[in-house]
Each structure stands twice: as structure tokens, then as C-alpha cells.
Design a protein around this motif. Structure first.
Motif, PDB file in Angstrom:
ATOM      1  N   ASP A 235      79.126  42.946   1.667  1.00 42.08           N
ATOM      2  CA  ASP A 235      79.001  43.384   3.199  1.00 42.08           C
ATOM      3  C   ASP A 235      79.011  44.836   3.479  1.00 42.08           C
ATOM      4  O   ASP A 235      80.021  44.903   3.205  1.00 42.08           O
ATOM      5  CB  ASP A 235      80.246  42.936   4.569  1.00 42.08           C
ATOM      6  CG  ASP A 235      79.451  42.527   5.492  1.00 42.08           C
ATOM      7  OD1 ASP A 235      78.050  43.249   5.771  1.00 42.08           O
ATOM      8  OD2 ASP A 235      80.099  42.774   6.804  1.00 42.08           O
ATOM      9  N   MET A 236      77.385  45.563   3.547  1.00 43.34           N
ATOM     10  CA  MET A 236      77.589  47.038   3.133  1.00 43.34           C
ATOM     11  C   MET A 236      77.071  47.131   5.021  1.00 43.34           C
ATOM     12  O   MET A 236      76.274  46.867   4.904  1.00 43.34           O
ATOM     13  CB  MET A 236      76.538  47.370   2.059  1.00 43.34           C
ATOM     14  CG  MET A 236      76.508  48.411   1.855  1.00 43.34           C
ATOM     15  SD  MET A 236      75.211  49.446   0.857  1.00 43.34           S
ATOM     16  CE  MET A 236      75.166  48.135  -0.445  1.00 43.34           C
ATOM     17  N   ARG A 237      77.863  48.920   5.104  1.00 46.79           N
ATOM     18  CA  ARG A 237      77.807  49.695   6.243  1.00 46.79           C
ATOM     19  C   ARG A 237      78.273  50.505   5.764  1.00 46.79           C
ATOM     20  O   ARG A 237      78.435  51.692   4.495  1.00 46.79           O
ATOM     21  CB  ARG A 237      79.194  48.885   6.649  1.00 46.79           C
ATOM     22  CG  ARG A 237      80.502  49.550   6.641  1.00 46.79           C
ATOM     23  CD  ARG A 237      81.500  49.559   7.575  1.00 46.79           C
ATOM     24  NE  ARG A 237      82.274  47.926   7.465  1.00 46.79           N
ATOM     25  CZ  ARG A 237      81.377  47.467   8.889  1.00 46.79           C
ATOM     26  NH1 ARG A 237      81.219  47.667  10.072  1.00 46.79           N
ATOM     27  NH2 ARG A 237      81.884  45.807   9.166  1.00 46.79           N
ATOM     28  N   MET A 271      73.777  37.702   5.917  1.00 50.04           N
ATOM     29  CA  MET A 271      73.073  39.116   5.685  1.00 50.04           C
ATOM     30  C   MET A 271      71.972  39.543   6.616  1.00 50.04           C
ATOM     31  O   MET A 271      72.403  40.492   7.223  1.00 50.04           O
ATOM     32  CB  MET A 271      71.624  38.678   4.531  1.00 50.04           C
ATOM     33  CG  MET A 271      71.147  39.917   3.568  1.00 50.04           C
ATOM     34  SD  MET A 271      71.836  41.331   2.934  1.00 50.04           S
ATOM     35  CE  MET A 271      71.844  42.376   4.440  1.00 50.04           C
ATOM     36  N   GLU A 272      71.831  38.441   7.575  1.00 50.48           N
ATOM     37  CA  GLU A 272      71.387  39.437   9.244  1.00 50.48           C
ATOM     38  C   GLU A 272      72.281  39.630   9.506  1.00 50.48           C
ATOM     39  O   GLU A 272      71.869  40.671  10.531  1.00 50.48           O
ATOM     40  CB  GLU A 272      70.813  37.385   9.219  1.00 50.48           C
ATOM     41  CG  GLU A 272      69.920  37.696  10.823  1.00 50.48           C
ATOM     42  CD  GLU A 272      70.025  36.710  10.751  1.00 50.48           C
ATOM     43  OE1 GLU A 272      68.791  35.862  11.778  1.00 50.48           O
ATOM     44  OE2 GLU A 272      71.009  35.462  11.294  1.00 50.48           O
ATOM     45  N   LYS A 273      73.329  38.869   9.762  1.00 51.76           N
ATOM     46  CA  LYS A 273      74.403  39.489  10.735  1.00 51.76           C
ATOM     47  C   LYS A 273      75.000  41.320   9.933  1.00 51.76           C
ATOM     48  O   LYS A 273      75.155  41.952  10.810  1.00 51.76           O
ATOM     49  CB  LYS A 273      76.195  38.999  10.576  1.00 51.76           C
ATOM     50  CG  LYS A 273      77.264  39.488  11.711  1.00 51.76           C
ATOM     51  CD  LYS A 273      78.627  38.648  11.356  1.00 51.76           C
ATOM     52  CE  LYS A 273      79.577  39.298  12.437  1.00 51.76           C
ATOM     53  NZ  LYS A 273      80.505  37.817  12.028  1.00 51.76           N
ATOM     54  N   THR A 274      74.764  41.408   8.709  1.00 49.91           N
ATOM     55  CA  THR A 274      74.732  42.972   8.493  1.00 49.91           C
ATOM     56  C   THR A 274      73.525  43.985   8.813  1.00 49.91           C
ATOM     57  O   THR A 274      74.202  44.712   9.700  1.00 49.91           O
ATOM     58  CB  THR A 274      74.909  42.868   6.898  1.00 49.91           C
ATOM     59  OG1 THR A 274      76.234  41.907   6.902  1.00 49.91           O
ATOM     60  CG2 THR A 274      74.861  44.548   6.605  1.00 49.91           C
ATOM     61  N   ILE A 275      72.825  42.846   8.927  1.00 49.42           N
ATOM     62  CA  ILE A 275      71.464  43.655   9.194  1.00 49.42           C
ATOM     63  C   ILE A 275      71.429  43.742  10.558  1.00 49.42           C
ATOM     64  O   ILE A 275      71.142  44.817  11.503  1.00 49.42           O
ATOM     65  CB  ILE A 275      70.271  43.190   9.034  1.00 49.42           C
ATOM     66  CG1 ILE A 275      69.739  43.065   7.475  1.00 49.42           C
ATOM     67  CG2 ILE A 275      68.439  43.955   9.767  1.00 49.42           C
ATOM     68  CD1 ILE A 275      68.859  42.097   6.914  1.00 49.42           C
ATOM     69  N   LEU A 276      71.861  43.686  11.597  1.00 46.82           N
ATOM     70  CA  LEU A 276      72.211  43.440  13.290  1.00 46.82           C
ATOM     71  C   LEU A 276      72.784  44.255  13.428  1.00 46.82           C
ATOM     72  O   LEU A 276      72.770  45.177  14.340  1.00 46.82           O
ATOM     73  CB  LEU A 276      71.989  42.007  13.856  1.00 46.82           C
ATOM     74  CG  LEU A 276      70.730  40.809  13.415  1.00 46.82           C
ATOM     75  CD1 LEU A 276      71.002  39.659  14.262  1.00 46.82           C
ATOM     76  CD2 LEU A 276      69.862  41.253  13.913  1.00 46.82           C
ATOM     77  N   ARG A 277      73.507  45.098  12.179  1.00 49.00           N
ATOM     78  CA  ARG A 277      74.878  45.470  13.068  1.00 49.00           C
ATOM     79  C   ARG A 277      74.046  46.864  12.955  1.00 49.00           C
ATOM     80  O   ARG A 277      75.090  47.625  14.039  1.00 49.00           O
ATOM     81  CB  ARG A 277      75.735  45.583  12.088  1.00 49.00           C
ATOM     82  CG  ARG A 277      76.937  46.541  12.420  1.00 49.00           C
ATOM     83  CD  ARG A 277      78.623  45.665  11.648  1.00 49.00           C
ATOM     84  NE  ARG A 277      78.400  46.658   9.955  1.00 49.00           N
ATOM     85  CZ  ARG A 277      78.207  45.036   8.830  1.00 49.00           C
ATOM     86  NH1 ARG A 277      78.868  44.400   9.137  1.00 49.00           N
ATOM     87  NH2 ARG A 277      78.052  45.210   7.641  1.00 49.00           N
ATOM     88  N   ASP A 278      73.428  47.111  12.097  1.00 48.27           N
ATOM     89  CA  ASP A 278      72.317  48.508  11.977  1.00 48.27           C
ATOM     90  C   ASP A 278      71.349  48.270  11.648  1.00 48.27           C
ATOM     91  O   ASP A 278      71.054  48.849  10.122  1.00 48.27           O
ATOM     92  CB  ASP A 278      73.958  49.690  11.646  1.00 48.27           C
ATOM     93  CG  ASP A 278      72.295  50.826  11.553  1.00 48.27           C
ATOM     94  OD1 ASP A 278      71.617  50.835  11.961  1.00 48.27           O
ATOM     95  OD2 ASP A 278      73.698  52.045  11.592  1.00 48.27           O
TER      96      ASP A 278
END
Length: 298
Positions: A235-237, A271-278
């Protein structure tokens, strides 16, 4: 001969730019943004269609703002990837940080010598090819990759991805290589970048991803189930410009206890949750949904 000449010239160009400090490269990124977005208009129509279908609730102004933010990050990603050819391991490990490496060490202590890591085209995935030093002698870090058509450019990317003791496995022979690694007993991490579109003939599983009917890659799950390998999501940010971190999140340890496509579905949701974060940090230029299907299966 032509490929050797192109490789040499391109390599010299990359190395010279890689010696520049990040602040200078980010100045070049601003110029690159103007060139890619304003002049060349690189895949703007693809990006707009992908974003419009993924975020129907956003108005034109919001989508335009997201589009510009994506292209600015995309320009940063390019210069950051160039920097990979000259950055020191110390600086890279500061800029590409793993918050909880103990998760894979704990799996190793429980007898798992081979572990699959799932990532997406998010943030700067290239920089994490250089994090092998974070694991020292505990794990061998392997990246799956698809060779590029241009052999000179392919050699450049292979050089950058393997500078810090990482290894690249061709997707075409990945299953055989992973079986070999598993049988060898050598502690290894196998990184799959699993958010791309599979070929239409290999679209075994589809789900709703970013509000669209989406075929998912299932190779990582099938290999993991066959060899009973644990799977971990990366999970990348982005912390700030030029700094990223990954949280390891266990998807499953005992694959024998899972249902078919359960792992792929869990990856899609994570992956969707990660994308929706930013959303600006995802690779929207990819023609992710170019294949259309008559039936929907989940």
C-alpha cells in the motif's frame, strides 16, 4: 550495432541527468509537464475517458484539476525514474521507505521462504526496485517485468532496476522461475505489478474496479495457490514530493484456505482504496478498459 549505439547514447544522457540534484530535476519536470500535457498532449483523451468513467460524480472543473495533478505527478515520475540511474542507495532508501518490513520477516520466521508482493502502478513503483538493501541478506528481491520492444531502452531500464541487487524475472518465464526459487529454498520476495489489463484471452476474472467492468490479472494468485505462497499487498502513499512509503498488508498466508479468485478480488479492493485516497498518483494513461465484454462475472 544500431541498438548498441542507441543504448550508449541514451545511457550517457540518462547518467548525466541522474547526476543532477532532485531540485534541478523537478525544475525539468515542470518543463516536461508543459511539453507532455500542453504540447504533445500525450494520451490526454485516454486519461479523460478513464477519469470520467471512474468518477462520474465529479464535475468538469474537478476532473480538469485531477487531470493536471496527474500529469504533474507523471512528469515527476519520469525524472524520478531517471534519477534511479545515479541516486545513492542511502538516499533512495530514505525516499522509498517501507514502514513495516517486519511483516515479511515474521512470515519468514514461520517457514515461508518465498513471498509474493502485489503492487500497482501508483506513486513511484520504480524506486522500490532499489529497496533490496532494506532486506540485506534476509531476502532476494525479484521484480517481474515485460521486456520493452526497443532493446536499447529495455537495457537501460534493466540496468536501473538492478543497480541495488534486485533481480528481474521475465513475465513469459515467471512461473518456471518462481517454482525454481521456491524449490531452492532461497528466501525471496517476488514483486508483481498486478493492476494492468490482461489479454482478452486471459481475462479469467472480472470485477467492478473504479466503477467499471474490469478484467484482472490472476497470475500471482494462481502461482501462489499452486506453491502455497503467502501474498502481501504493498500500500503506497506519497509523503511529499519525492518521498514515498509502503505499508505491507497481508492478503493471505494459507492459500489453500481461500476460494478461487478470492485473492485477486481482495487485491482489487485494496488497490482501489489506495487509488481513491489520492487518484492523481495512479497511471491513468494506461488503456485499462479498452476491451469490452458481453457478460460480467464477479
Amino acid at each position: 550495432m544500431i541498438n548498441k549505439i542507441l543504448y550508449t547514447l541514451f545511457f550517457i544522457w540518462i547518467r548525466l541527468h541522474a547526476l543532477l540534484p532532485m531540485r534541478t530535476l523537478y525544475f525539468l519536470s515542470e518543463l516536461l509537464f508543459f511539453l507532455i500535457y500542453r504540447i504533445v498532449r500525450y494520451r490526454v483523451s485516454v486519461v479523460r475517458k478513464n477519469m470520467r468513467n471512474s468518477f462520474p460524480e465529479k464535475n468538469k472543473s474537478e476532473l480538469k484539476k485531477l487531470e493536471r495533478r496527474f500529469y504533474r505527478h507523471f512528469s515527476d515520475y519520469i525524472v524520478e525514474s531517471i534519477k534511479l540511474a545515479g541516486i545513492s542507495e542511502k538516499e533512495l532508501l530514505q525516499r522509498a521507505h517501507i514502514t513495516n518490513p517486519e511483516l515479511v520477516f515474521d512470515l519468514k520466521d514461520r517457514g515461508h521462504t518465498c513471498i509474493i508482493l502485489l503492487m500497482g502502478h501508483y506513486g513511484n513503483w520504480e524506486w522500490f526496485s532499489g529497496t533490496a538493501g532494506r532486506f540485506k541478506n534476509a531476502f532476494k528481491l525479484n521484480f517481474l517485468y515485460k521486456p520493452l520492444t526497443n532493446k536499447a531502452v529495455d537495457r537501460i531500464f534493466l540496468h536501473m532496476r538492478t543497480r541495488f541487487a534486485s533481480f528481474c524475472l521475465k513475465k513469459s518465464s515467471a512461473a518456471k522461475e518462481i517454482i525454481r526459487i521456491k524449490r531452492s529454498g532461497e528466501p525471496s520476495l517476488i514483486i508483481f505489478i498486478a493492476d494492468q489489463m490482461p489479454g482478452k484471452a486471459n481475462s479469467y476474472y472480472r470485477t467492478t474496479f473504479l466503477r467499471q467492468d474490469t478484467a484482472m490479472l490472476t497470475g500471482a494468485e494462481r502461482i501462489a495457490c499452486k506453491l502455497d505462497l503467502p501474498i502481501v499487498f504493498c500500500d503506497m502513499r506519497q509523503i511529499k514530493r519525492g518521498y514515498y512509503e509502503v505499508d505491507f498488508r497481508l492478503i493471505a498466508e494459507k492459500l489453500s484456505a481461500t476460494q478461487e479468485f478470492e485473492i485477486t478480488e481482495k487485491f482489487a479492493r485494496m488497490m482501489e482504496k489506495t487509488i481513491l485516497r489520492d487518484p492523481a498518483l495512479w497511471l491513468w494513461t494506461h488503456k485499462r478498459w479498452k476491451h469490452k465484454f458481453s457478460n460480467h462475472t464477479t
